[in-house]
Write an enzyme that holds these catalytic residues in place. Structure first.
Site, PDB file in Angstrom:
ATOM      1  CE  LYS A 124      -4.597   0.599   0.307  1.00 17.85           C
ATOM      2  NZ  LYS A 124      -5.957   0.021  -0.572  1.00 17.85           N
ATOM      3  CG  ASP A 164      -7.460   3.418  -1.195  1.00 15.70           C
ATOM      4  OD1 ASP A 164      -8.055   2.386  -0.276  1.00 15.70           O
ATOM      5  OD2 ASP A 164      -7.170   3.848   0.156  1.00 15.70           O
ATOM      6  CG  PHE A 236     -19.745  11.388  -2.749  1.00 14.06           C
ATOM      7  CD1 PHE A 236     -19.142  11.758  -1.303  1.00 14.06           C
ATOM      8  CD2 PHE A 236     -19.654  12.212  -3.151  1.00 14.06           C
ATOM      9  CE1 PHE A 236     -17.910  12.760  -0.993  1.00 14.06           C
ATOM     10  CE2 PHE A 236     -17.854  13.320  -3.289  1.00 14.06           C
ATOM     11  CZ  PHE A 236     -17.378  13.646  -1.996  1.00 14.06           C
ATOM     12  N   GLY A 237     -18.362   8.519  -2.967  1.00 11.52           N
ATOM     13  CA  GLY A 237     -17.011   7.679  -3.653  1.00 11.52           C
ATOM     14  C   GLY A 237     -17.140   7.284  -4.950  1.00 11.52           C
ATOM     15  CG  ASN A 238     -14.071   3.684  -7.571  1.00  7.89           C
ATOM     16  OD1 ASN A 238     -14.193   2.684  -6.996  1.00  7.89           O
ATOM     17  ND2 ASN A 238     -14.878   4.008  -9.182  1.00  7.89           N
ATOM     18  CB  VAL A 239     -16.190   1.980  -2.985  1.00 10.44           C
ATOM     19  CG1 VAL A 239     -16.891   0.899  -1.960  1.00 10.44           C
ATOM     20  CG2 VAL A 239     -14.798   2.069  -3.435  1.00 10.44           C
ATOM     21  CB  ALA A 240     -20.591   5.295  -2.542  1.00  8.09           C
ATOM     22  CD1 TRP A 241     -21.758   5.760  -9.601  1.00  8.66           C
ATOM     23  CD2 TRP A 241     -20.051   3.965 -10.155  1.00  8.66           C
ATOM     24  NE1 TRP A 241     -21.533   5.417 -11.059  1.00  8.66           N
ATOM     25  CE2 TRP A 241     -20.529   4.754 -11.341  1.00  8.66           C
ATOM     26  CE3 TRP A 241     -18.541   3.485  -9.983  1.00  8.66           C
ATOM     27  CZ2 TRP A 241     -20.095   3.953 -12.042  1.00  8.66           C
ATOM     28  CZ3 TRP A 241     -18.196   3.306 -11.526  1.00  8.66           C
ATOM     29  CH2 TRP A 241     -19.248   3.208 -12.542  1.00  8.66           C
TER      30      TRP A 241
HETATM   31  O1  2IT Z   1      -8.233  -1.523  -0.864  1.00 11.55           O
HETATM   32  C1  2IT Z   1      -7.935  -1.787  -1.960  1.00 11.55           C
HETATM   33  O2  2IT Z   1      -8.394  -3.382  -2.228  1.00 11.55           O
HETATM   34  C2  2IT Z   1      -7.494  -1.253  -3.587  1.00 11.55           C
HETATM   35  N1  2IT Z   1      -7.635  -0.220  -2.814  1.00 11.55           N
HETATM   36  C3  2IT Z   1      -7.356  -1.669  -4.830  1.00 11.55           C
HETATM   37  C4  2IT Z   1      -5.640  -1.985  -4.122  1.00 11.55           C
HETATM   38  C5  2IT Z   1      -5.450  -2.520  -5.494  1.00 11.55           C
HETATM   39  O3  2IT Z   1      -4.481  -2.867  -6.434  1.00 11.55           O
HETATM   40  O4  2IT Z   1      -6.738  -2.690  -6.895  1.00 11.55           O
END
Ligand code: 2IT
Length: 444
Positions: A124, A164, A236-241
């Site tokens: 990360k 992320d 409300f970002g990519n994940v929520a969408w």
């Molecule tokens: O927390 C995660 O799994 C991500 N932000 C995606 C990581 C990735 O390498 O696609």
């Protein structure tokens, strides 16, 4: 395994790294029994070796803003564990980023990536750079300055970053462009790339879609269906969408989203163009959701979190520790059936304890949100093969992977009374794969 001894040692070596220590304690507690059934793990000090990253790069990122002033941020990359494959994990750009946060995320990533069934280790990175209010030119200059330091440490078989919080397709484009210029090769070292230059269909949707596939399987396993259920989403970002899109498609009704400014309650359901509007909110870079309420005549609760709303399903999609014990109590009192963490470590340990004690169906982030990184793995495969799969092909593979993750959680998490402790199942399954790989490869 002596968990307290390990924790005391980590606390003295890494004082104040609260999120990191929290993530380590959770995993060690879950795996304690299985660890002790394998004396070879203790002999090889697998736990002591797993909890420390292989290495951490910390660097200064100087850049010039639009006014001509020099700004200095901190950049990091934590290469945690590559026993089962190259380091893989996203970059987070947010003012709250610290080494503790990136270490917790990198640690979680090891087990999540192991669960995906694909050969990816854990890593990360990120920066305390805050994209909020920055111009596109400033974002580009920052990404280029960040990459100037990071590029020698990554590569398509070494370490593959992605997005992320604060790092979406735009940032990946700038980061990858600079990497390509410096490394003089084009092998797709990032995932989450644009479709024109090696990206994969369904990657933007994958974290949310995978989350909903998983949640729907958890419900089915408990004899329930997602159809007709009400859902509270945070963020409300990519994940929520992606989560809102798939939830709606599956016949559920999403009634909240949230931001740092508060939450929106839309009792008519967040669907269709309202979901598209989330993309506009995000690209405005203002980090607020209140404009949704004005635009669509919904209710807005400033400074509050959506967990006070009565719903069947709660899906944290924002950030770590965004759902605490008080929130958990409110959800439980309001009859919540299922909580699926789509954010990383979205629930505090106290909130998780309450869900488990009340036998609520609870899915931990490292299982529920693994569809994102799994689809990154599929992007890597397509890049290596120099081909592109169709959206239907990628989606079918994503569904297959989420089913396999679910099956692993059930295998290791089923309790004598039939209740499935998905947290334990995910931690044990992910750990066993990594531990066995480490054991086979000697002390390195
Ligand atoms: O927390 C995660 O799994 C991500 N932000 C995606 C990581 C990735 O390498 O696609």
């Amino acid at each position: 395994m002596n968990i307290e001894k390990i924790m005391v040692s980590l606390e003295s070596k890494h004082p104040g790294e609260q999120e990191y220590l929290q993530a380590v304690r959770e995993v060690l507690t879950s795996i304690e029994d299985v660890y002790n059934e394998h004396p070879e793990f203790e002999k090889a000090k697998i736990a002591e070796r797993l909890v420390e990253p292989d290495r951490i790069f910390t660097f200064k990122v100087p850049w010039v803003d639009d006014k001509g002033d020099v700004q200095v941020n901190l950049g990091y990359r934590v290469q945690y564990n590559n026993a089962i494959g190259p380091y893989k994990g996203g970059l987070r750009f947010h003012s709250s980023v610290t080494l503790s946060i990136l270490k917790f995320l990198g640690f979680e990533q090891i087990f999540k990536n192991a669960l995906t069934t694909l050969p990816m280790g854990g890593g990360k990175g990120g920066s305390d750079f805050n994209p909020r209010g920055k111009s596109p030119a400033e974002v580009m200059r920052f990404c280029q300055a960040y990459m100037l330091e990071l590029w020698p440490h990554i590569g398509p078989e070494t370490d593959i970053p992605a997005g992320d919080i604060g790092v979406g397709a735009r940032e990946i484009g700038y980061l990858y462009g600079m990497y390509r210029k410096l490394a003089r090769e084009n092998t797709g070292v990032f995932t989450g790339k644009g479709l024109e230059y090696g990206g994969s269909l369904i990657r933007p949707e994958a974290t949310g879609f995978g989350g909903l596939y998983f949640v729907s399987q958890m419900l089915e396993t408990a004899g329930e269906s997602i159809k007709g259920k009400t859902i509270a989403i945070s963020g409300f970002g990519n994940v929520a969408w992606g989560a809102a899109l798939k939830a709606t498609e599956m016949g559920a009704k999403v009634i909240t989203i949230s931001g740092p400014d508060g939450y929106v309650l839309d009792e008519n359901g967040i669907s269709g163009e309202k979901i598209d509007y989330m993309l506009e909110l995000r690209s405005s870079c203002n980090d607020v959701v209140a404009p949704y309420a004005e635009k669509f005549g919904a209710k807005f609760f400033p400074g509050k979190r959506p967990w006070e709303v009565k719903v069947d399903i709660a899906l944290p999609c924002a950030t770590q520790n965004e759902l605490n014990a008080d929130d958990a109590r409110m959800l439980i009192n309001n009859g919540v059936k299922c909580v699926g963490e789509i954010s990383n470590m979205g629930c505090t340990p106290e909130a998780i304890d309450l869900f488990l004690a009340h036998k609520i169906i609870y899915g931990p982030g490292k299982a529920v949100n693994a569809g994102g990184v799994a689809t990154s793995g599929l992007e890597m495969t397509q890049n290596a093969m120099h081909i592109n799969w169709t959206a239907a092909e990628v989606d079918a593979k994503l569904q297959q992977i989420m089913s396999e993750i679910h099956a692993q959680c059930v295998k290791y998490g089923r309790e004598p009374d039939g209740y499935i402790n998905y947290m334990k199942g995910a931690n044990v399954a992910g750990f066993l794969k990594v531990a066995k790989a480490m054991l086979s490869q000697g002390v390195v």
